[in-house]
Design a protein around this motif. Structure first.
Motif, PDB file in Angstrom:
ATOM      1  N   ARG A  81       0.846  -1.196   0.000  1.00  0.00           N
ATOM      2  CA  ARG A  81       0.000   0.000   0.000  1.00  0.00           C
ATOM      3  C   ARG A  81       0.885   1.250   0.000  1.00  0.00           C
ATOM      4  N   VAL A  82       0.705   2.078  -1.016  1.00  0.00           N
ATOM      5  CA  VAL A  82       1.421   3.344  -1.098  1.00  0.00           C
ATOM      6  C   VAL A  82       0.418   4.406  -1.551  1.00  0.00           C
ATOM      7  N   PRO A  83       0.238   5.473  -0.787  1.00  0.00           N
ATOM      8  CA  PRO A  83      -0.676   6.537  -1.228  1.00  0.00           C
ATOM      9  C   PRO A  83      -0.291   7.044  -2.608  1.00  0.00           C
ATOM     10  N   GLU A  84      -1.279   7.302  -3.433  1.00  0.00           N
ATOM     11  CA  GLU A  84      -1.023   7.692  -4.819  1.00  0.00           C
ATOM     12  C   GLU A  84      -0.068   8.872  -4.901  1.00  0.00           C
ATOM     13  N   ALA A  85      -0.268   9.853  -4.059  1.00  0.00           N
ATOM     14  CA  ALA A  85       0.563  11.059  -4.118  1.00  0.00           C
ATOM     15  C   ALA A  85       2.011  10.797  -3.721  1.00  0.00           C
ATOM     16  N   ASP A  86       2.252   9.737  -2.965  1.00  0.00           N
ATOM     17  CA  ASP A  86       3.610   9.434  -2.500  1.00  0.00           C
ATOM     18  C   ASP A  86       4.393   8.541  -3.452  1.00  0.00           C
ATOM     19  N   LYS A  87       3.738   7.997  -4.467  1.00  0.00           N
ATOM     20  CA  LYS A  87       4.399   7.006  -5.315  1.00  0.00           C
ATOM     21  C   LYS A  87       5.656   7.516  -6.012  1.00  0.00           C
ATOM     22  N   PRO A  88       5.684   8.724  -6.577  1.00  0.00           N
ATOM     23  CA  PRO A  88       6.926   9.188  -7.209  1.00  0.00           C
ATOM     24  C   PRO A  88       8.103   9.218  -6.233  1.00  0.00           C
ATOM     25  N   ARG A  89       7.888   9.767  -5.043  1.00  0.00           N
ATOM     26  CA  ARG A  89       8.976   9.861  -4.069  1.00  0.00           C
ATOM     27  C   ARG A  89       9.394   8.485  -3.572  1.00  0.00           C
ATOM     28  N   ILE A  90       8.430   7.606  -3.306  1.00  0.00           N
ATOM     29  CA  ILE A  90       8.749   6.278  -2.777  1.00  0.00           C
ATOM     30  C   ILE A  90       9.481   5.444  -3.828  1.00  0.00           C
ATOM     31  N   LYS A  91       9.078   5.570  -5.088  1.00  0.00           N
ATOM     32  CA  LYS A  91       9.788   4.836  -6.129  1.00  0.00           C
ATOM     33  C   LYS A  91      11.224   5.327  -6.240  1.00  0.00           C
ATOM     34  N   ALA A  92      11.416   6.629  -6.241  1.00  0.00           N
ATOM     35  CA  ALA A  92      12.769   7.190  -6.321  1.00  0.00           C
ATOM     36  C   ALA A  92      13.606   6.772  -5.116  1.00  0.00           C
ATOM     37  N   GLU A  93      12.985   6.779  -3.943  1.00  0.00           N
ATOM     38  CA  GLU A  93      13.718   6.429  -2.721  1.00  0.00           C
ATOM     39  C   GLU A  93      14.079   4.945  -2.702  1.00  0.00           C
ATOM     40  N   ALA A  94      13.159   4.090  -3.126  1.00  0.00           N
ATOM     41  CA  ALA A  94      13.444   2.652  -3.184  1.00  0.00           C
ATOM     42  C   ALA A  94      14.598   2.373  -4.139  1.00  0.00           C
ATOM     43  N   LEU A  95      14.559   2.980  -5.310  1.00  0.00           N
ATOM     44  CA  LEU A  95      15.628   2.772  -6.293  1.00  0.00           C
ATOM     45  C   LEU A  95      16.946   3.358  -5.800  1.00  0.00           C
ATOM     46  N   ARG A  96      16.902   4.472  -5.081  1.00  0.00           N
ATOM     47  CA  ARG A  96      18.136   5.057  -4.546  1.00  0.00           C
ATOM     48  C   ARG A  96      18.806   4.109  -3.564  1.00  0.00           C
ATOM     49  N   LYS A  97      18.027   3.546  -2.671  1.00  0.00           N
ATOM     50  CA  LYS A  97      18.599   2.651  -1.669  1.00  0.00           C
ATOM     51  C   LYS A  97      19.172   1.393  -2.318  1.00  0.00           C
ATOM     52  N   LEU A  98      18.520   0.900  -3.362  1.00  0.00           N
ATOM     53  CA  LEU A  98      19.034  -0.267  -4.072  1.00  0.00           C
ATOM     54  C   LEU A  98      20.282   0.087  -4.870  1.00  0.00           C
ATOM     55  N   ALA A  99      20.306   1.260  -5.471  1.00  0.00           N
ATOM     56  CA  ALA A  99      21.466   1.693  -6.256  1.00  0.00           C
ATOM     57  C   ALA A  99      22.688   1.882  -5.379  1.00  0.00           C
ATOM     58  N   GLU A 100      22.491   2.323  -4.136  1.00  0.00           N
ATOM     59  CA  GLU A 100      23.607   2.614  -3.245  1.00  0.00           C
ATOM     60  C   GLU A 100      24.001   1.427  -2.371  1.00  0.00           C
ATOM     61  N   ALA A 101      23.212   0.355  -2.395  1.00  0.00           N
ATOM     62  CA  ALA A 101      23.484  -0.797  -1.535  1.00  0.00           C
ATOM     63  C   ALA A 101      24.766  -1.509  -1.946  1.00  0.00           C
ATOM     64  N   ASN A 102      25.443  -2.084  -0.976  1.00  0.00           N
ATOM     65  CA  ASN A 102      26.682  -2.824  -1.231  1.00  0.00           C
ATOM     66  C   ASN A 102      26.341  -4.271  -1.597  1.00  0.00           C
ATOM     67  N   ILE A 103      25.859  -4.453  -2.821  1.00  0.00           N
ATOM     68  CA  ILE A 103      25.447  -5.774  -3.303  1.00  0.00           C
ATOM     69  C   ILE A 103      25.975  -5.979  -4.718  1.00  0.00           C
ATOM     70  N   GLY A 104      25.917  -7.218  -5.187  1.00  0.00           N
ATOM     71  CA  GLY A 104      26.395  -7.534  -6.527  1.00  0.00           C
ATOM     72  C   GLY A 104      25.477  -6.997  -7.617  1.00  0.00           C
ATOM     73  N   THR A 105      26.038  -6.951  -8.827  1.00  0.00           N
ATOM     74  CA  THR A 105      25.301  -6.388  -9.954  1.00  0.00           C
ATOM     75  C   THR A 105      24.018  -7.163 -10.253  1.00  0.00           C
ATOM     76  N   PHE A 106      24.100  -8.485 -10.231  1.00  0.00           N
ATOM     77  CA  PHE A 106      22.932  -9.285 -10.587  1.00  0.00           C
ATOM     78  C   PHE A 106      21.807  -9.089  -9.585  1.00  0.00           C
ATOM     79  N   LYS A 107      22.143  -9.089  -8.310  1.00  0.00           N
ATOM     80  CA  LYS A 107      21.145  -8.880  -7.264  1.00  0.00           C
ATOM     81  C   LYS A 107      20.531  -7.491  -7.388  1.00  0.00           C
ATOM     82  N   ARG A 108      21.378  -6.479  -7.633  1.00  0.00           N
ATOM     83  CA  ARG A 108      20.871  -5.124  -7.785  1.00  0.00           C
ATOM     84  C   ARG A 108      19.922  -5.030  -8.977  1.00  0.00           C
TER      85      ARG A 108
END
Length: 298
Positions: free
Chosen positions: A165-192
């Motif tokens: 559940r994500v409020p409609e108005a929050d979806k742009p920010r939450i998507k950007a934030e989720a992708l940011r955390k995954l992009a910055e995580a110390n994990i392998g390329t395939f997992k990312r």
């Protein structure tokens, strides 16, 4: 449904530790996830002619103080749980019987909410008395607060936010934030790649929401990593997907022809390059033994 199944199973295979942590944290204590051994998914309750069953994911995981345990994960993408509740006790029993180890079964529900997190169960009664019961912790994604899971930073929670559940108005920010955390995580390329691709697949945006999302990416400094990492990760991730698919296909063919592979044979198979795998895929059609393929013996 099949696309959901395969995508989620691939993600859980790469995120075993995160999956146990997010579904039932107490079970993750003491387990050595980086030494997990993935086991055969097909079960044969009554060989050689008995019914064939296939569990979703099962791994043998060492424990710091106790005997190794089996982590058994089922992914349910249907909008009902009748079939899973029928299968889960059988899977649990067959795994326990076959491997003589403690079986920790867990489930991920993509379209059924229940209470969000808790224990599901299947029981059988005879003359009004419960004579058999199987319980397992589950995660019912549609009931979960996607904003909270992304903010907490669990990588699997970030990847699966599109099911939550994500409020409609929050979806742009939450998507950007989720992708940011995954992009910055110390994990392998395939997992990312798998995790970021899951966000893109299940949290689509269009119209004004897409415009807001793009505005965030291109104007806010903290989201520049999403742009830089996203393109490279996608290109490299697709190549790795193709390689892993080829490796697993050859492994299944070898297992079908010669039986379960020993750890030594598996190690030699894992060390082959893509070019060597292509050659092996042709040679195994006529080979009479693993030794003939160079996978066994000196």
């Amino acid at each position: 449904m099949a696309d959901h199944d395969q995508r989620l199973k691939a993600i859980l295979r790469e995120c075993l530790a995160e999956a146990v942590q997010i579904i039932h944290p107490p079970w993750s204590e003491g387990l050595i996830f980086d030494q997990a051994e993935w086991l055969q998914q097909e079960l044969f309750p009554d060989p050689p002619a008995g019914e064939r069953r296939s569990v979703d994911l099962v791994a043998r995981v060492p424990h710091v103080h106790l005997d190794p345990v089996l982590i058994h994960l089922e992914v349910e993408t249907a909008d009902a749980l009748t079939s899973l509740r029928d299968r889960m006790p059988r899977y649990h029993h067959h795994l326990w019987t076959r491997y003589d180890a403690e079986v920790l079964s867990l489930a991920l529900y993509a379209q059924v909410a229940l209470e969000g997190r808790g224990f599901d169960e299947s029981s059988h009664e005879y003359y009004g008395e419960r004579v058999r019961q199987t319980r397992w912790p589950y995660l019912g994604l549609p009931r979960l607060d996607g904003v909270r899971y992304v903010e907490e930073g669990n990588l699997l929670g970030c990847a699966l936010v599109g099911f939550m559940r994500v409020p409609e108005a929050d979806k742009p920010r939450i998507k950007a934030e989720a992708l940011r955390k995954l992009a910055e995580a110390n994990i392998g390329t395939f997992k990312r790649y798998l995790l970021m691709e899951c966000v893109e697949a299940y949290l689509p945006l269009d119209g004004p929401l897409m415009q807001q999302y793009q505005h965030l990416l291109f104007t806010q400094p903290e989201y520049q990593t999403v742009i830089r990492t996203g393109k490279t990760t996608r290109e490299e991730g697709i190549e790795l997907c193709e390689e892993r698919a080829q490796r697993r296909l050859v492994q299944r063919q070898l297992t079908h022809k010669f039986g379960p592979l020993s750890p030594a044979v598996q190690a030699r198979l894992d060390a082959l390059t893509m070019a060597q795998l292509d050659v092996l895929a042709e040679e195994l059609l006529d080979a009479k033994s693993l030794a003939e393929l160079g996978l066994e013996g000196e």
